[in-house]
Scaffold this active site. Sequence first.
Site, PDB file in Angstrom:
ATOM      1  N   ASP A  13     -17.926   0.679   0.380  1.00 36.01           N
ATOM      2  CA  ASP A  13     -16.510   0.566   0.763  1.00 36.01           C
ATOM      3  C   ASP A  13     -16.335   0.115   2.207  1.00 36.01           C
ATOM      4  O   ASP A  13     -15.350   0.471   2.868  1.00 36.01           O
ATOM      5  CB  ASP A  13     -15.766   1.903   0.553  1.00 36.01           C
ATOM      6  CG  ASP A  13     -15.967   2.435  -0.843  1.00 36.01           C
ATOM      7  OD1 ASP A  13     -15.865   1.647  -1.778  1.00 36.01           O
ATOM      8  OD2 ASP A  13     -16.242   3.641  -0.977  1.00 36.01           O
ATOM      9  N   LYS A  16     -16.703  -5.205   2.330  1.00 35.20           N
ATOM     10  CA  LYS A  16     -17.544  -6.376   2.044  1.00 35.20           C
ATOM     11  C   LYS A  16     -16.748  -7.466   1.342  1.00 35.20           C
ATOM     12  O   LYS A  16     -16.929  -8.641   1.604  1.00 35.20           O
ATOM     13  CB  LYS A  16     -18.722  -5.989   1.138  1.00 35.20           C
ATOM     14  CG  LYS A  16     -19.670  -5.007   1.750  1.00 35.20           C
ATOM     15  CD  LYS A  16     -20.749  -4.606   0.758  1.00 35.20           C
ATOM     16  CE  LYS A  16     -20.258  -3.765  -0.396  1.00 35.20           C
ATOM     17  NZ  LYS A  16     -19.827  -2.407  -0.067  1.00 35.20           N
ATOM     18  N   GLY A  40     -15.773  -1.665  -6.304  1.00 35.23           N
ATOM     19  CA  GLY A  40     -14.412  -2.194  -6.292  1.00 35.23           C
ATOM     20  C   GLY A  40     -14.168  -2.903  -4.983  1.00 35.23           C
ATOM     21  O   GLY A  40     -14.263  -2.301  -3.922  1.00 35.23           O
ATOM     22  N   HIS A  41     -13.947  -4.197  -5.056  1.00 36.79           N
ATOM     23  CA  HIS A  41     -13.639  -4.955  -3.852  1.00 36.79           C
ATOM     24  C   HIS A  41     -12.159  -5.264  -3.846  1.00 36.79           C
ATOM     25  O   HIS A  41     -11.644  -5.849  -4.792  1.00 36.79           O
ATOM     26  CB  HIS A  41     -14.397  -6.290  -3.846  1.00 36.79           C
ATOM     27  CG  HIS A  41     -15.859  -6.135  -3.583  1.00 36.79           C
ATOM     28  ND1 HIS A  41     -16.758  -7.155  -3.767  1.00 36.79           N
ATOM     29  CD2 HIS A  41     -16.559  -5.098  -3.117  1.00 36.79           C
ATOM     30  CE1 HIS A  41     -17.967  -6.724  -3.442  1.00 36.79           C
ATOM     31  NE2 HIS A  41     -17.867  -5.478  -3.049  1.00 36.79           N
ATOM     32  N   GLN A 224     -21.766  -1.470  -3.391  1.00 24.81           N
ATOM     33  CA  GLN A 224     -22.095  -0.160  -2.789  1.00 24.81           C
ATOM     34  C   GLN A 224     -22.608  -0.399  -1.356  1.00 24.81           C
ATOM     35  O   GLN A 224     -22.138  -1.309  -0.701  1.00 24.81           O
ATOM     36  CB  GLN A 224     -23.106   0.613  -3.655  1.00 24.81           C
ATOM     37  CG  GLN A 224     -22.518   1.153  -4.958  1.00 24.81           C
ATOM     38  CD  GLN A 224     -22.531   0.151  -6.084  1.00 24.81           C
ATOM     39  OE1 GLN A 224     -23.509  -0.529  -6.319  1.00 24.81           O
ATOM     40  NE2 GLN A 224     -21.435   0.053  -6.806  1.00 24.81           N
TER      41      GLN A 224
HETATM   42  P1  IMP Z   1     -22.579   5.741  -9.798  1.00 28.95           P
HETATM   43  O1  IMP Z   1     -22.851   4.441  -9.121  1.00 28.95           O
HETATM   44  O2  IMP Z   1     -21.314   5.734 -10.615  1.00 28.95           O
HETATM   45  O3  IMP Z   1     -23.770   6.236 -10.569  1.00 28.95           O
HETATM   46  O4  IMP Z   1     -22.312   6.848  -8.648  1.00 28.95           O
HETATM   47  C1  IMP Z   1     -23.359   7.295  -7.790  1.00 28.95           C
HETATM   48  C2  IMP Z   1     -22.813   7.518  -6.373  1.00 28.95           C
HETATM   49  O5  IMP Z   1     -22.484   6.264  -5.805  1.00 28.95           O
HETATM   50  C3  IMP Z   1     -21.538   8.358  -6.317  1.00 28.95           C
HETATM   51  O6  IMP Z   1     -21.555   9.107  -5.109  1.00 28.95           O
HETATM   52  C4  IMP Z   1     -20.437   7.311  -6.231  1.00 28.95           C
HETATM   53  O7  IMP Z   1     -19.266   7.817  -5.622  1.00 28.95           O
HETATM   54  C5  IMP Z   1     -21.123   6.268  -5.365  1.00 28.95           C
HETATM   55  N1  IMP Z   1     -20.590   4.925  -5.571  1.00 28.95           N
HETATM   56  C6  IMP Z   1     -20.798   4.102  -6.612  1.00 28.95           C
HETATM   57  N2  IMP Z   1     -20.162   2.933  -6.433  1.00 28.95           N
HETATM   58  C7  IMP Z   1     -19.551   3.004  -5.236  1.00 28.95           C
HETATM   59  C8  IMP Z   1     -18.769   2.083  -4.480  1.00 28.95           C
HETATM   60  O8  IMP Z   1     -18.506   0.946  -4.873  1.00 28.95           O
HETATM   61  N3  IMP Z   1     -18.322   2.536  -3.282  1.00 28.95           N
HETATM   62  C9  IMP Z   1     -18.634   3.769  -2.812  1.00 28.95           C
HETATM   63  N4  IMP Z   1     -19.357   4.647  -3.472  1.00 28.95           N
HETATM   64  C10 IMP Z   1     -19.828   4.282  -4.683  1.00 28.95           C
END
Ligand code: IMP
Length: 435
Positions: A13, A16, A40-41, A224
């Site tokens: 977040d 990017k 999510g962008h 991420q």
């Molecule tokens: P998962 O990717 O859904 O398996 O989540 C694993 C961890 O990554 C959790 O703490 C989510 O909140 C975090 N996470 C996954 N995608 C994002 C993102 O795009 N931005 C911020 N945190 C993320």
Amino acid sequence: MSNLIILGAQWGDEGKGKMVDLFSERFDIVVRYQGGHNAGHTVFIGGRKYILKLIPSGILRPGKMAVIGNGVVIDPAALIEEIENLEAAGLSVKNHLAISNRAHVIFPFHRSVEKISEGRPGRVAIGTTSRGIGPCYEDKAGRRGIRMADLIEPDALGPLFQSLAQDKATLLHAFQIEDEADFDGMLQEYADYGRRLRPMVCDTSLLLSRAMAEGKHVLFEGAQGTMLDVDHGTYPFVTSSSAAAGGACVGAGVPPTKIDAILGVSKAYITRVGGGPFPSEAQDEYGDIIRNAGNEYGAVTGRPRRCGWFDVPLLRYTTTVNGFDSLLITKLDVLDEIDEIPVCVAYRLGGRQVTEMPATRAAMAAVEPVYEKLPGWRASTKGVTSYDELPQQAKDYLKFLEQQTGVEIGCVSTGPERNQTMVIAGSRLERLIAT
Ligand code: IMP
């Protein structure tokens, strides 16, 4: 500039999407290399808001090609919805999107399996996005996953699906999860998704190799952030893919020798969503102040983000892992109203100052931040596009981050719009994007 990676230097977040959108003007192709619709962008163009989850933000530039690489996990329903939403907004997507035939497919039972791992008694929940991302990567590593190449071939899909679905049904039954999934219906539904996506599915590694041979310029976009990387992040509170720069080569099928530069995106402060250690989290009213000023709510899940102060040891660590050539600092304006801005300059662990990033969950949780306070600027930097026009304290703040992290700051963003950005004159970034 030929081929460049832009990725998150913190916990995701970082903004990017905006940075990729901004620089994509200079590239022919933008590639996503890992993650799925957990990302999510949010990109604002001319007051219009676009939320991209799977499709690289290059798609927002007319004529650019967008590629979803083999390292991405794809929920076809989510992808089709995103394509349709963008086309409804007037963008030409289907003719400009290529999807790797080697990318793995997420099924509804991946979300059911995730419920088991997140909800099991005695297990520390990761706080995932509940999109089935982790279980899909588990199947990939377990060599039983289903890929886009299989999805688009009905004859191949049936037997693979039956075998995988049977495994999941057994697992769900063993954990007494009531899942009323209609597996036959699911197979039909997915065969239909395959038919719809087929025209866009190809060998994207080959596509990129040919494009590079023709002298086309490629931008690789991370999802991420490095601290959520499955190897280098705050394990186990991470996502299941390789978000760090190395992941770009694996997740797009391009040789490391083709990468010319790596840019790290970082907020002027820091946030994290979900569970896990967060040494510089602002546990007082400043957490709310930053959240409100920065509208820090997840683009995908809407969850409030945990907010805190810029963490220098973390940035040094992500620089070690990624080798950033330049840092792009976002959301400087969010700090406009803060009198004194703490910056975490070191960690203390067991009464000692530590310079490396601890590897264990216990050590990370026990780390105490050492802060240095910098004077705030108490003036609006919103939309400022020239470094010279920044208040002196804001310049000092940026200089401090640069000195502490050891990486130049090449670009600063002061608002969500494309044009609310400045590239620092004389920076390496300026030279990189000029060539
Ligand atoms: P998962 O990717 O859904 O398996 O989540 C694993 C961890 O990554 C959790 O703490 C989510 O909140 C975090 N996470 C996954 N995608 C994002 C993102 O795009 N931005 C911020 N945190 C993320």
